[in-house]
Scaffold this motif. Structure first.
Motif, PDB file in Angstrom:
ATOM      1  N   ALA A  65       0.843  -1.192   0.000  1.00 54.06           N
ATOM      2  CA  ALA A  65       0.000   0.000   0.000  1.00 54.06           C
ATOM      3  C   ALA A  65       0.876   1.238   0.000  1.00 54.06           C
ATOM      4  O   ALA A  65       1.950   1.255   0.610  1.00 54.06           O
ATOM      5  N   LEU A  66       0.417   2.266  -0.712  1.00 54.95           N
ATOM      6  CA  LEU A  66       1.091   3.559  -0.733  1.00 54.95           C
ATOM      7  C   LEU A  66       0.097   4.635  -0.324  1.00 54.95           C
ATOM      8  O   LEU A  66      -1.023   4.681  -0.842  1.00 54.95           O
ATOM      9  N   ALA A  67       0.522   5.476   0.592  1.00 54.46           N
ATOM     10  CA  ALA A  67      -0.295   6.617   0.984  1.00 54.46           C
ATOM     11  C   ALA A  67      -0.104   7.745  -0.012  1.00 54.46           C
ATOM     12  O   ALA A  67       0.881   7.792  -0.757  1.00 54.46           O
ATOM     13  N   ALA A  68      -1.045   8.664  -0.051  1.00 57.61           N
ATOM     14  CA  ALA A  68      -0.937   9.819  -0.939  1.00 57.61           C
ATOM     15  C   ALA A  68       0.332  10.601  -0.616  1.00 57.61           C
ATOM     16  O   ALA A  68       0.642  10.866   0.546  1.00 57.61           O
ATOM     17  N   GLY A  69       1.109  10.936  -1.664  1.00 59.25           N
ATOM     18  CA  GLY A  69       2.332  11.696  -1.491  1.00 59.25           C
ATOM     19  C   GLY A  69       3.561  10.871  -1.148  1.00 59.25           C
ATOM     20  O   GLY A  69       4.666  11.402  -1.051  1.00 59.25           O
ATOM     21  N   GLU A  70       3.392   9.551  -1.006  1.00 60.99           N
ATOM     22  CA  GLU A  70       4.523   8.684  -0.667  1.00 60.99           C
ATOM     23  C   GLU A  70       5.348   8.357  -1.904  1.00 60.99           C
ATOM     24  O   GLU A  70       4.830   8.324  -3.021  1.00 60.99           O
ATOM     25  N   MET A  71       6.638   8.117  -1.706  1.00 56.81           N
ATOM     26  CA  MET A  71       7.501   7.594  -2.758  1.00 56.81           C
ATOM     27  C   MET A  71       8.048   6.251  -2.298  1.00 56.81           C
ATOM     28  O   MET A  71       8.475   6.107  -1.150  1.00 56.81           O
ATOM     29  N   ARG A  72       8.026   5.253  -3.194  1.00 58.36           N
ATOM     30  CA  ARG A  72       8.536   3.924  -2.854  1.00 58.36           C
ATOM     31  C   ARG A  72       9.321   3.369  -4.032  1.00 58.36           C
ATOM     32  O   ARG A  72       8.887   3.465  -5.184  1.00 58.36           O
ATOM     33  N   ALA A  73      10.473   2.780  -3.729  1.00 61.21           N
ATOM     34  CA  ALA A  73      11.277   2.096  -4.739  1.00 61.21           C
ATOM     35  C   ALA A  73      11.038   0.600  -4.647  1.00 61.21           C
ATOM     36  O   ALA A  73      10.924   0.039  -3.554  1.00 61.21           O
ATOM     37  N   VAL A  74      10.947  -0.055  -5.802  1.00 60.54           N
ATOM     38  CA  VAL A  74      10.827  -1.512  -5.878  1.00 60.54           C
ATOM     39  C   VAL A  74      12.089  -2.045  -6.533  1.00 60.54           C
ATOM     40  O   VAL A  74      12.428  -1.656  -7.661  1.00 60.54           O
ATOM     41  N   ILE A  75      12.819  -2.885  -5.823  1.00 62.24           N
ATOM     42  CA  ILE A  75      14.072  -3.417  -6.333  1.00 62.24           C
ATOM     43  C   ILE A  75      14.015  -4.937  -6.348  1.00 62.24           C
ATOM     44  O   ILE A  75      13.129  -5.555  -5.740  1.00 62.24           O
ATOM     45  N   GLY A  76      14.972  -5.536  -7.035  1.00 66.24           N
ATOM     46  CA  GLY A  76      15.051  -6.986  -7.099  1.00 66.24           C
ATOM     47  C   GLY A  76      15.773  -7.420  -8.352  1.00 66.24           C
ATOM     48  O   GLY A  76      15.941  -6.630  -9.288  1.00 66.24           O
ATOM     49  N   PRO A  77      16.206  -8.674  -8.411  1.00 64.23           N
ATOM     50  CA  PRO A  77      16.956  -9.163  -9.575  1.00 64.23           C
ATOM     51  C   PRO A  77      16.084  -9.204 -10.823  1.00 64.23           C
ATOM     52  O   PRO A  77      14.845  -9.178 -10.751  1.00 64.23           O
ATOM     53  N   ASN A  78      16.731  -9.253 -11.980  1.00 65.16           N
ATOM     54  CA  ASN A  78      15.991  -9.369 -13.238  1.00 65.16           C
ATOM     55  C   ASN A  78      15.085 -10.598 -13.198  1.00 65.16           C
ATOM     56  O   ASN A  78      15.483 -11.663 -12.739  1.00 65.16           O
ATOM     57  N   GLY A  79      13.858 -10.420 -13.698  1.00 64.35           N
ATOM     58  CA  GLY A  79      12.916 -11.531 -13.744  1.00 64.35           C
ATOM     59  C   GLY A  79      12.179 -11.795 -12.453  1.00 64.35           C
ATOM     60  O   GLY A  79      11.457 -12.791 -12.341  1.00 64.35           O
ATOM     61  N   CYS A  80      12.315 -10.882 -11.466  1.00 69.71           N
ATOM     62  CA  CYS A  80      11.691 -11.140 -10.165  1.00 69.71           C
ATOM     63  C   CYS A  80      10.213 -10.762 -10.139  1.00 69.71           C
ATOM     64  O   CYS A  80       9.505 -11.094  -9.184  1.00 69.71           O
ATOM     65  N   GLY A  81       9.734 -10.034 -11.163  1.00 67.77           N
ATOM     66  CA  GLY A  81       8.316  -9.686 -11.209  1.00 67.77           C
ATOM     67  C   GLY A  81       8.010  -8.207 -11.098  1.00 67.77           C
ATOM     68  O   GLY A  81       6.837  -7.821 -11.040  1.00 67.77           O
ATOM     69  N   LYS A  82       9.045  -7.359 -11.103  1.00 67.08           N
ATOM     70  CA  LYS A  82       8.815  -5.915 -10.935  1.00 67.08           C
ATOM     71  C   LYS A  82       7.959  -5.348 -12.076  1.00 67.08           C
ATOM     72  O   LYS A  82       7.001  -4.601 -11.843  1.00 67.08           O
ATOM     73  N   THR A  83       8.325  -5.675 -13.313  1.00 66.13           N
ATOM     74  CA  THR A  83       7.581  -5.154 -14.460  1.00 66.13           C
ATOM     75  C   THR A  83       6.165  -5.717 -14.483  1.00 66.13           C
ATOM     76  O   THR A  83       5.207  -5.009 -14.821  1.00 66.13           O
ATOM     77  N   THR A  84       6.016  -6.989 -14.116  1.00 67.40           N
ATOM     78  CA  THR A  84       4.674  -7.572 -14.034  1.00 67.40           C
ATOM     79  C   THR A  84       3.828  -6.809 -13.026  1.00 67.40           C
ATOM     80  O   THR A  84       2.641  -6.531 -13.273  1.00 67.40           O
ATOM     81  N   LEU A  85       4.413  -6.439 -11.902  1.00 67.29           N
ATOM     82  CA  LEU A  85       3.688  -5.668 -10.898  1.00 67.29           C
ATOM     83  C   LEU A  85       3.212  -4.342 -11.487  1.00 67.29           C
ATOM     84  O   LEU A  85       2.043  -3.955 -11.325  1.00 67.29           O
ATOM     85  N   PHE A  86       4.101  -3.627 -12.186  1.00 66.33           N
ATOM     86  CA  PHE A  86       3.710  -2.364 -12.822  1.00 66.33           C
ATOM     87  C   PHE A  86       2.599  -2.597 -13.852  1.00 66.33           C
ATOM     88  O   PHE A  86       1.667  -1.802 -13.958  1.00 66.33           O
ATOM     89  N   ASN A  87       2.717  -3.664 -14.627  1.00 63.07           N
ATOM     90  CA  ASN A  87       1.694  -3.956 -15.632  1.00 63.07           C
ATOM     91  C   ASN A  87       0.336  -4.245 -14.990  1.00 63.07           C
ATOM     92  O   ASN A  87      -0.710  -3.909 -15.549  1.00 63.07           O
ATOM     93  N   LEU A  88       0.346  -4.857 -13.829  1.00 65.92           N
ATOM     94  CA  LEU A  88      -0.898  -5.130 -13.120  1.00 65.92           C
ATOM     95  C   LEU A  88      -1.489  -3.854 -12.527  1.00 65.92           C
ATOM     96  O   LEU A  88      -2.705  -3.634 -12.575  1.00 65.92           O
ATOM     97  N   ILE A  89      -0.639  -2.993 -11.995  1.00 69.12           N
ATOM     98  CA  ILE A  89      -1.122  -1.748 -11.396  1.00 69.12           C
ATOM     99  C   ILE A  89      -1.734  -0.833 -12.449  1.00 69.12           C
ATOM    100  O   ILE A  89      -2.734  -0.153 -12.203  1.00 69.12           O
ATOM    101  N   THR A  90      -1.155  -0.832 -13.651  1.00 66.41           N
ATOM    102  CA  THR A  90      -1.634   0.067 -14.705  1.00 66.41           C
ATOM    103  C   THR A  90      -2.739  -0.546 -15.558  1.00 66.41           C
ATOM    104  O   THR A  90      -3.251   0.113 -16.464  1.00 66.41           O
ATOM    105  N   GLY A  91      -3.097  -1.802 -15.296  1.00 64.72           N
ATOM    106  CA  GLY A  91      -4.182  -2.424 -16.041  1.00 64.72           C
ATOM    107  C   GLY A  91      -3.770  -3.073 -17.340  1.00 64.72           C
ATOM    108  O   GLY A  91      -4.619  -3.586 -18.073  1.00 64.72           O
TER     109      GLY A  91
END
Length: 228
Positions: free
Chosen positions: A23-49
């Protein structure tokens, strides 16, 4: 503001997202890190629909984004900037901003450190400057949630320092919530924001960078290997 609830996304027999919640509160900044192929881009794709989850949901300002079209998600204020800058190379920096919907291109260019560059063709700008121009174009869309894919990729050390300050200024504004994917750990450390670490489709740790970098599971999955 943003609530990611138990997301699961399968590709064949592989779980690219495996029970992800954050969860992110309004005005928050959060970094998502992890090795290649860990699912970061999939997470972004899910958040953006761009992808629909097999399980779970994404709520933004109380609305389930997966019940909306991609245009509907954008109208909610979820805006994504991809890793490779996408500008109109034969148009001036100011005209790029006008196309993006800016009514005050000179002010918006100054906001991202491009004062005096309004007449420069976008294609002639340095890599970091193109990234800042596209950031200004993205901000012209008035995002409420801004997703940034490796904003420091390919930058010089000086450009990375400037980008850190730009993002800190955005956070200080408190009107935009920011989530970013990044591999540059010095860059993430300099941002001084909460971090979530992914591995094999899961979030394995969340917290401040100085805390999670000493986490044994995180070091084994990513930081230890990255520093070896």
């Amino acid at each position: 503001m943003l609530s990611v609830e138990h997301l699961v996304k399968r590709f064949g027999g592989v779980k690219a997202a495996d029970d992800i919640s954050l969860a992110l509160a309004a005005g928050e900044m959060r970094a998502v890190i992890g090795p290649n192929g860990c699912g970061k881009t999939t997470l972004f794709n899910l958040i953006t629909g761009y992808l629909k989850p097999d399980e779970g949901r994404v709520l933004f300002a109380g609305q389930d984004v997966h019940r909306l079209t991609l245009h509907g998600v954008a109208r909610l204020g979820i805006i994504r900037k991809f890793q490779v800058p996408s500008v109109f190379p034969d148009l001036s920096a100011a005209d790029n901003l006008r196309i993006a919907g800016s009514n005050e291109p000179l002010t918006d260019l100054s906001r991202v450190g491009l004062r005096g560059q309004q007449h420069m063709k976008a294609g002639t700008l340095a890599h970091g400057q193109k990234q800042w121009l596209e950031l200004a174009m993205t901000l012209a869309a008035k995002p409420k949630l801004l997703l940034l894919d490796e904003p420091a990729a390919g930058m010089t050390e000086a450009e990375r320092r400037t980008t850190v300050e730009l993002l800190k200024t955005l956070r200080a504004d408190n009107t935009i919530t920011v989530m970013l994917i990044e591999h540059d750990m010095k860059f993430v450390d300099a941002l001084d924001c909460p971090v979530s670490v992914m591995d094999m489709g899961r979030i394995i740790a969340s917290g401040e960078y100085h805390d999670i970098k000493s986490n044994a599971q995180v070091r084994e999955a990513y930081l230890g290997a990255a520093s070896a």
